[in-house]
Write a protein that holds these residues in place. Structure first.
Motif, PDB file in Angstrom:
ATOM      1  N   ARG A  89       0.861  -1.185   0.000  1.00  0.00           N
ATOM      2  CA  ARG A  89       0.000   0.000   0.000  1.00  0.00           C
ATOM      3  C   ARG A  89       0.898   1.234   0.000  1.00  0.00           C
ATOM      4  O   ARG A  89       2.114   1.121   0.180  1.00  0.00           O
ATOM      5  N   ILE A  90       0.283   2.411  -0.131  1.00  0.00           N
ATOM      6  CA  ILE A  90       1.093   3.636  -0.196  1.00  0.00           C
ATOM      7  C   ILE A  90       1.949   3.800   1.058  1.00  0.00           C
ATOM      8  O   ILE A  90       3.102   4.214   1.004  1.00  0.00           O
ATOM      9  N   ASP A  91       1.414   3.405   2.217  1.00  0.00           N
ATOM     10  CA  ASP A  91       2.186   3.565   3.462  1.00  0.00           C
ATOM     11  C   ASP A  91       3.234   2.467   3.670  1.00  0.00           C
ATOM     12  O   ASP A  91       3.943   2.457   4.668  1.00  0.00           O
ATOM     13  N   GLY A  92       3.357   1.546   2.706  1.00  0.00           N
ATOM     14  CA  GLY A  92       4.375   0.498   2.813  1.00  0.00           C
ATOM     15  C   GLY A  92       3.842  -0.799   3.390  1.00  0.00           C
ATOM     16  O   GLY A  92       4.474  -1.849   3.281  1.00  0.00           O
ATOM     17  N   SER A  93       2.671  -0.762   4.007  1.00  0.00           N
ATOM     18  CA  SER A  93       2.123  -1.992   4.579  1.00  0.00           C
ATOM     19  C   SER A  93       1.645  -2.913   3.451  1.00  0.00           C
ATOM     20  O   SER A  93       1.442  -2.469   2.317  1.00  0.00           O
ATOM     21  N   ALA A  94       1.485  -4.201   3.781  1.00  0.00           N
ATOM     22  CA  ALA A  94       1.055  -5.158   2.758  1.00  0.00           C
ATOM     23  C   ALA A  94      -0.469  -5.098   2.603  1.00  0.00           C
ATOM     24  O   ALA A  94      -1.203  -5.100   3.590  1.00  0.00           O
ATOM     25  N   ASP A  95      -0.912  -5.032   1.360  1.00  0.00           N
ATOM     26  CA  ASP A  95      -2.342  -5.048   1.072  1.00  0.00           C
ATOM     27  C   ASP A  95      -2.785  -6.512   1.007  1.00  0.00           C
ATOM     28  O   ASP A  95      -2.422  -7.243   0.082  1.00  0.00           O
ATOM     29  N   LEU A  96      -3.538  -6.925   2.007  1.00  0.00           N
ATOM     30  CA  LEU A  96      -3.891  -8.347   2.121  1.00  0.00           C
ATOM     31  C   LEU A  96      -5.316  -8.638   1.641  1.00  0.00           C
ATOM     32  O   LEU A  96      -5.877  -9.701   1.959  1.00  0.00           O
ATOM     33  N   SER A  97      -5.867  -7.726   0.850  1.00  0.00           N
ATOM     34  CA  SER A  97      -7.259  -7.938   0.450  1.00  0.00           C
ATOM     35  C   SER A  97      -7.430  -9.167  -0.452  1.00  0.00           C
ATOM     36  O   SER A  97      -8.459  -9.841  -0.395  1.00  0.00           O
ATOM     37  N   GLN A  98      -6.423  -9.474  -1.250  1.00  0.00           N
ATOM     38  CA  GLN A  98      -6.541 -10.674  -2.106  1.00  0.00           C
ATOM     39  C   GLN A  98      -6.486 -11.951  -1.266  1.00  0.00           C
ATOM     40  O   GLN A  98      -7.133 -12.944  -1.585  1.00  0.00           O
ATOM     41  N   VAL A  99      -5.711 -11.898  -0.184  1.00  0.00           N
ATOM     42  CA  VAL A  99      -5.654 -13.067   0.715  1.00  0.00           C
ATOM     43  C   VAL A  99      -7.008 -13.232   1.405  1.00  0.00           C
ATOM     44  O   VAL A  99      -7.546 -14.344   1.529  1.00  0.00           O
ATOM     45  N   GLU A 100      -7.580 -12.109   1.810  1.00  0.00           N
ATOM     46  CA  GLU A 100      -8.897 -12.155   2.463  1.00  0.00           C
ATOM     47  C   GLU A 100      -9.951 -12.716   1.498  1.00  0.00           C
ATOM     48  O   GLU A 100     -10.759 -13.584   1.879  1.00  0.00           O
ATOM     49  N   ASP A 101      -9.921 -12.240   0.249  1.00  0.00           N
ATOM     50  CA  ASP A 101     -10.880 -12.750  -0.747  1.00  0.00           C
ATOM     51  C   ASP A 101     -10.738 -14.261  -0.914  1.00  0.00           C
ATOM     52  O   ASP A 101     -11.733 -14.981  -1.035  1.00  0.00           O
ATOM     53  N   ALA A 102      -9.483 -14.720  -0.939  1.00  0.00           N
ATOM     54  CA  ALA A 102      -9.252 -16.160  -1.098  1.00  0.00           C
ATOM     55  C   ALA A 102      -9.858 -16.914   0.088  1.00  0.00           C
ATOM     56  O   ALA A 102     -10.510 -17.955  -0.091  1.00  0.00           O
ATOM     57  N   VAL A 117      -3.270 -23.280   3.435  1.00  0.00           N
ATOM     58  CA  VAL A 117      -1.865 -22.939   3.655  1.00  0.00           C
ATOM     59  C   VAL A 117      -1.534 -21.614   2.984  1.00  0.00           C
ATOM     60  O   VAL A 117      -1.722 -21.469   1.774  1.00  0.00           O
ATOM     61  N   GLU A 118      -1.039 -20.670   3.772  1.00  0.00           N
ATOM     62  CA  GLU A 118      -0.614 -19.403   3.155  1.00  0.00           C
ATOM     63  C   GLU A 118       0.801 -19.569   2.624  1.00  0.00           C
ATOM     64  O   GLU A 118       1.694 -20.003   3.337  1.00  0.00           O
ATOM     65  N   LYS A 119       0.964 -19.274   1.343  1.00  0.00           N
ATOM     66  CA  LYS A 119       2.278 -19.387   0.720  1.00  0.00           C
ATOM     67  C   LYS A 119       2.817 -18.016   0.329  1.00  0.00           C
ATOM     68  O   LYS A 119       4.009 -17.791   0.290  1.00  0.00           O
ATOM     69  N   SER A 120       1.894 -17.100   0.055  1.00  0.00           N
ATOM     70  CA  SER A 120       2.310 -15.724  -0.255  1.00  0.00           C
ATOM     71  C   SER A 120       3.056 -15.164   0.952  1.00  0.00           C
ATOM     72  O   SER A 120       2.822 -15.589   2.084  1.00  0.00           O
ATOM     73  N   THR A 121       3.944 -14.191   0.699  1.00  0.00           N
ATOM     74  CA  THR A 121       4.649 -13.547   1.810  1.00  0.00           C
ATOM     75  C   THR A 121       3.684 -12.615   2.528  1.00  0.00           C
ATOM     76  O   THR A 121       3.138 -11.699   1.920  1.00  0.00           O
ATOM     77  N   VAL A 122       3.488 -12.878   3.801  1.00  0.00           N
ATOM     78  CA  VAL A 122       2.483 -12.113   4.548  1.00  0.00           C
ATOM     79  C   VAL A 122       3.040 -11.667   5.898  1.00  0.00           C
ATOM     80  O   VAL A 122       3.933 -12.308   6.450  1.00  0.00           O
ATOM     81  N   PRO A 123       2.505 -10.594   6.458  1.00  0.00           N
ATOM     82  CA  PRO A 123       2.954 -10.162   7.785  1.00  0.00           C
ATOM     83  C   PRO A 123       2.558 -11.177   8.860  1.00  0.00           C
ATOM     84  O   PRO A 123       1.579 -11.925   8.676  1.00  0.00           O
ATOM     85  N   VAL A 124       3.334 -11.177   9.935  1.00  0.00           N
ATOM     86  CA  VAL A 124       3.025 -12.092  11.031  1.00  0.00           C
ATOM     87  C   VAL A 124       1.581 -11.858  11.505  1.00  0.00           C
ATOM     88  O   VAL A 124       1.112 -10.729  11.540  1.00  0.00           O
ATOM     89  N   LYS A 125       0.915 -12.933  11.843  1.00  0.00           N
ATOM     90  CA  LYS A 125      -0.477 -12.968  12.319  1.00  0.00           C
ATOM     91  C   LYS A 125      -1.509 -12.993  11.187  1.00  0.00           C
ATOM     92  O   LYS A 125      -2.711 -12.976  11.451  1.00  0.00           O
ATOM     93  N   THR A 126      -1.052 -13.067   9.940  1.00  0.00           N
ATOM     94  CA  THR A 126      -2.020 -13.142   8.841  1.00  0.00           C
ATOM     95  C   THR A 126      -2.840 -14.431   8.941  1.00  0.00           C
ATOM     96  O   THR A 126      -4.041 -14.437   8.661  1.00  0.00           O
TER      97      THR A 126
END
Ligand code: UDX
Length: 434
Positions: A89-102, A117-126
């Protein structure tokens, strides 16, 4: 085993093909129907050495199937991998909306126990968010579990990395999930690291951020070498001989690009911030990386003085060799900077030109060449931005005879300075005296 892959980008396609090749029944799903049509036809939307052959082979045997039906995809797999994008995202955080949709898609169509199983690189606690999303959207009570299995593949070497990874990391909550993932990867001979889910998520971010740090570190040493009159390649070589340091990822140049390092360094900084941790080092890593373009432009101007109306050839557009990927490629910024100063460009890359044409279509200041030698004809400088083998092995005498003025500005240090100078070039490498 029956496996479903959601999201067919670099990670998804490679994982789907690799898992089919080791004997699993794999179904790949992506929201992009055009992609599915192409894949069904055996046409990979990405360039990755060795992938096309394996894709066709496994499509033929029926081990690998692609579908645009969410229901068909979710009902198929006992293990469901989420490989969707996690852009910045603009602030540098990861946009996880596609993971949520999945996760919502899985919840909607789940018909029996699934290991997600999450395989994409995601922030801790995703994983916790995936689990919560699943619970909120389940239509009826069905058992499921979430696990983490970060992907470490490198573009251009993705197939090799799938079959011969340095390690496989699985983050699980239960023995059941561990058993399933152990079974899945049984044919692959690699150390398996089993951890809790939070740890697995951090392993991925920390690995990428560390590698990026290594690159920014050597790039600072590169500037120091240039100023003090030393040779960064020799410094890196000797440093790397110390096994504690290791020789890889110490190549100085115009900095890291690609779909992972820039995004993951920012995302990890952001994760720290959320916990009140100021991971300043990662800010510096990013700033140093961004400043590499300034260093390169300084070299170019040292060679050409003014850029206005100067005819410059660029060799290499992809963010690294053996890929057509130009995401976050330094070349994008370099092209902009030269065009801003009214320079005239002719670009050449063995596979990435079609992608660059979408960002920079041909115009009177910018052309694409059909071959690398044609690109340097009558040019006043040759700028090297990606270390493709064909450039390393170029016939430099031919290059010199074609150019108007024999100047090479090398952002990747692919030539021996003595040799190129002997051939009559002015040579401007990174981190050593020109
Ligand atoms: C990276 C990680 O290596 C991989 O484990 C992860 O899964 C995804 O991100 P990738 O982006 O494909 O892989 O490329 P990589 O080979 O790591 O290179 C990244 C960037 O760093 C490139 O732009 C490359 O040119 C640059 N680089 C790499 C350097 O500038 N110097 C080096 O010594 C190494």
């Amino acid at each position: 085993m029956k496996v479903t892959i959601i999201g067919l980008g670099y990670v998804g396609i490679t994982t789907a093909t690799g898992l089919a090749e080791i004997g699993h029944e794999v179904k790949g799903y992506d929201i992009d129907e055009d992609k599915i049509i192409k894949l069904k036809d055996g046409k990979s939307p990405i360039y990755e050495p060795g992938l096309d052959e394996l894709l066709l082979k496994n499509l033929k045997t029926g081990k690998l199937v692609f579908t645009s039906s969410k229901q068909e995809a979710i009902e198929h797999g006992d293990i469901i991998f989420i490989c969707t994008g996690t852009p910045s995202r603009i602030d540098g955080s990861a946009d996880l909306s596609q993971v949520e949709d999945a996760a919502k898609t899985v919840a909607k169509h789940i018909n029996n126990f699934k290991l997600i199983v999450e395989k994409s690189t995601v922030p801790v606690k995703t994983a916790q968010w995936i689990e919560r999303t699943m619970r909120l959207h389940l239509k009826r009570p069905i058992d499921f579990e979430v696990a983490s299995n970060p992907e470490f593949l490198k573009e251009g070497e993705a197939i090799r990395d799938f079959f011969k990874p340095d390690r496989i990391v699985i983050g699980v909550k239960s023995k059941r999930a561990e058993r399933l993932l152990r079974e899945l990867y049984k044919p692959i001979k690699a150390p398996l690291v089993v951890t809790d889910i939070n740890t697995a998520e951090i392993i991925k971010h920390a690995s990428n951020a560390f590698l990026a740090t290594k690159i920014s570190f050597i790039n600072m040493i590169s500037d120091l070498c240039e100023m003090a009159g030393a040779d960064v390649d020799l410094v890196a070589k000797a440093m790397g001989m110390d096994k504690r340091i290791g020789k890889r990822f110490l190549k100085a140049g115009i900095g890291y690009g690609g779909s992972c390092f820039p995004k993951d360094v920012k995302a990890l900084y952001f994760v720290g911030k959320q916990y009140g941790l100021d991971f300043k080092l990662l800010k510096d890593v990013q700033e140093i990386n961004e400043s590499r373009i300034d260093t390169l432009m300084k070299h170019l101007k040292k060679a050409l003085w003014n850029l206005k109306d100067k005819h410059i050839a660029i060799w290499g557009l992809s963010f690294k060799p053996n890929t057509d990927d130009i995401r976050e490629a330094p070349s994008i910024k370099v092209i902009k900077r030269i065009l801003d100063e009214k320079g005239r460009l002719t670009l050449y890359d063995p596979v990435a030109m079609h992608n660059m044409q979408r960002i920079y279509p041909e115009n009177m200041f910018l052309h694409y060449a059909k071959d690398m030698y044609q690109s340097v004809k009558d040019k006043e400088a040759l700028l090297i931005l990606t270390e493709w083998d064909i450039f390393k092995n170029a016939d430099l005498e031919k290059v010199r005879s074609l150019m108007q003025t024999p100047i090479i500005v090398d952002g990747r240090n692919i030539y021996n300075p003595k040799k190129v100078k002997k051939l009559g070039f002015e040579y401007y490498p990174m981190g050593k005296m020109s």
